[in-house]
Design an enzyme around this catalytic site. Structure first.
Site, short mmCIF file in Angstrom:
data_model
loop_
_atom_site.label_atom_id
_atom_site.label_comp_id
_atom_site.label_asym_id
_atom_site.label_seq_id
_atom_site.Cartn_x
_atom_site.Cartn_y
_atom_site.Cartn_z
CG PHE A 99 -1.88 1.07 1.33
CD1 PHE A 99 -3.20 0.77 0.65
CD2 PHE A 99 -1.70 2.17 1.84
CE1 PHE A 99 -4.04 1.75 0.50
CE2 PHE A 99 -2.74 3.28 1.98
CZ PHE A 99 -3.83 3.02 1.16
NE ARG A 105 2.42 -16.31 -10.65
CZ ARG A 105 1.95 -17.66 -10.48
NH1 ARG A 105 2.41 -18.32 -9.57
NH2 ARG A 105 1.34 -18.27 -11.03
CG HIS A 152 -6.88 -5.12 3.98
ND1 HIS A 152 -6.97 -4.56 5.48
CD2 HIS A 152 -5.76 -5.13 3.45
CE1 HIS A 152 -5.67 -4.43 5.80
NE2 HIS A 152 -4.86 -4.90 4.92
N1 INI Z 1 0.96 -5.62 2.59
C1 INI Z 1 1.65 -6.42 1.23
O1 INI Z 1 2.57 -5.88 0.66
N2 INI Z 1 0.97 -7.68 1.15
C2 INI Z 1 -0.03 -8.24 2.03
O2 INI Z 1 -0.23 -9.39 1.62
C3 INI Z 1 -0.64 -7.56 2.76
N3 INI Z 1 -1.70 -7.86 3.54
O3 INI Z 1 -1.93 -9.27 3.80
O4 INI Z 1 -2.41 -7.38 4.57
C4 INI Z 1 -0.18 -6.13 3.23
N4 INI Z 1 -0.77 -5.30 4.00
C5 INI Z 1 -0.20 -4.13 4.36
C6 INI Z 1 -0.28 -2.99 3.62
O5 INI Z 1 0.23 -3.01 2.56
C7 INI Z 1 0.14 -1.66 4.45
O6 INI Z 1 1.46 -1.76 4.68
C8 INI Z 1 -0.74 -1.32 5.85
O7 INI Z 1 -2.03 -1.56 5.52
C9 INI Z 1 -0.24 -0.18 6.60
O8 INI Z 1 -0.78 0.75 5.51
#
Ligand code: INI
Length: 161
Positions: free
Chosen positions: A57, A127, A88
């Site tokens: 994110f 992958r 999510h």
């Molecule tokens: N972030 C990822 O890169 N991969 C994931 O699978 C994941 N899951 O499973 O939740 C994930 N969540 C964290 C997100 O990217 C943010 O870092 C977090 O929501 C804080 O903003």
């Protein structure tokens, strides 16, 4: 008729890699693949910056900053979003994709999207140096190709205003 292609020459080019630490067991291998791919095509080690962010994110904001700095020919975005681990999943995966695409269009810098979105860890590992190769390496080659292609295409017209 003129045909434009990118090529993969890396000498003298600079690249940034933005990698999500979430699912680092996968993303560290993607980073290895990307940096090895860049090196194989002649990019000097000192011309590659690797930036870690907490999760997928957070990739778009940092990728946009790096692309907007003018210091890179392309920015490679690496992450692993795994459906089994989160409700999510779709939000994280979609926002990463949307944000990366937007940052690329707004900056005019190629941002390479290699945020894996898989049902489980095994699919992601396949992958990241497994049965399906290393998508980090593929991302490096896409970055090189796009850097070369943009160099060859006509420049964006400016109004001078
Ligand atoms: N972030 C990822 O890169 N991969 C994931 O699978 C994941 N899951 O499973 O939740 C994930 N969540 C964290 C997100 O990217 C943010 O870092 C977090 O929501 C804080 O903003």
């Amino acid at each position: 008729m003129t045909t434009f292609t990118g090529g993969r020459e890396g000498s003298g080019r600079r690249f940034a890699v933005v990698a999500a630490r979430f699912n680092e067991i996968v993303t560290a291998k993607l980073v290895d693949g990307a940096t090895a791919g860049l090196a194989k095509h002649g990019v000097a080690e000192g011309d590659v910056d690797v930036v870690w962010v907490p999760g997928a994110f957070e990739i778009p904001l940092v990728a946009a900053r790096l692309a907007g700095s003018g210091g890179y020919d392309a920015v490679i975005c690496l992450g692993a979003v795994i459906r089994g681990e989160t409700g999510h999943f779709d939000l994280v995966a979609n926002e990463a994709a949307r944000g990366i695409a937007r940052a690329s269009l707004e900056t005019g810098v190629p941002l390479i999207f290699e945020v894996l979105a898989t049902d489980d860890l095994a699919q992601a590992e396949a992958r990241a140096g497994g049965a399906h190769g290393n998508k980090g390496w593929a991302a490096a080659e896409a970055a090189l190709e796009m850097a070369g292609l943009l160099e060859r295409l006509p420049a964006v017209e400016t109004t001078g205003r």
